[in-house]
Every structure is written in C-alpha cells, then in structure tokens.
Write an enzyme that holds these catalytic residues in place. Sequence first.
Site, short mmCIF file in Angstrom:
data_model
loop_
_atom_site.label_atom_id
_atom_site.label_comp_id
_atom_site.label_asym_id
_atom_site.label_seq_id
_atom_site.Cartn_x
_atom_site.Cartn_y
_atom_site.Cartn_z
N HIS A 72 0.84 -1.19 0.00
CA HIS A 72 0.00 0.00 0.00
C HIS A 72 0.88 1.23 0.00
O HIS A 72 2.08 1.15 0.25
CB HIS A 72 -0.97 0.02 1.19
N HIS A 87 8.46 10.69 -6.92
CA HIS A 87 7.05 10.87 -7.27
C HIS A 87 6.37 9.51 -7.34
O HIS A 87 7.03 8.48 -7.29
CB HIS A 87 6.90 11.63 -8.60
N GLU A 141 2.55 11.32 -11.10
CA GLU A 141 2.70 11.23 -12.54
C GLU A 141 1.56 10.37 -13.06
O GLU A 141 1.26 9.33 -12.49
CB GLU A 141 4.03 10.58 -12.90
#
Length: 148
Positions: free
Chosen positions: A9, A67, A111
């Site tokens: 997760h 990211h 992204e």
Amino acid sequence: MDLLTGLNHLTLAVHDVEKSFRFYVDLLGAEPHARWDAGAYLSIGDLWLCLSLDLTRQPDTAPDYTHYAFSTDNFSVTAARLRNAGVHEWKVNQSKGDSLYLQDPDGHRLEIHAGDLTARLAACRIAPYTGMVFFESNEETMCTTANA
C-alpha cells in the site's frame, strides 16, 4: 526466494483529509472504501492508497524527482481533465511515452503515465540511457550506446 512480492500500500501524509479525499476520488477516480476523521482508505486499480492526517505536512518544495506514478487507459482524456481542473504541473515530460506530472493538494508529486515497464525497456533498448545495463536471466548486459 523473493522476500518482497510487490507494493502492499501507499500512505500519503495529508494536511486536509477532506480536500485530499475529494482530489483522489473526484478528480483521479479513486474508489473510496473507508473514511474517518484522520484518514481514508481508497484504491486505484490494485493499489491500496491510504490518506493519513498529519497537521505538520507542508506542500513539498524539494527539487528532487521522487514521485508516485499512476497508469491510465486513456492518457489524452485524463490529461485534459486534469489540466482543465487547473492542477499544478511540477515538471514537463521529457521521457519516452505520455506523462503528466502534477501535484496533489499536499504537494505530493504524482505522474499519470501511459505505458508500462515492458514498453519503457523496449524503448531503452533502442536508445539506452548513458551507462545503462540490462539484466536478463540474472546476467548483466551492458549497453555501449551513450544516449541520454
């Protein structure tokens, strides 16, 4: 023996649970599963996403490349929707494939990417990054092409 089997997760520290919940559910299409005063459980495809209240969280302004990338089946529609919503784009795409780099309300860098690892590796075999090494069947394959 593999010790790790995949990403379990992703937990994001958020300053405003409601604002982040609305961003991920309404704008990115995450599926809500549970919500409480200090957090929420969502899913995006097979990814379990947890939003966790952290009042010390400030939008990230560090100039690094860290990211979180999400896939989409229809990049042009997704990108248009996000841009029309006025998301902040933190980077212009310069890599192979379609990508939109945006920030969530807490400054987490995201992204939206069309493609997968297989497609990226295929493109890199044609035009490898400088010093790129490929690993196949536990063997290293060094690329001698000096493309960036």
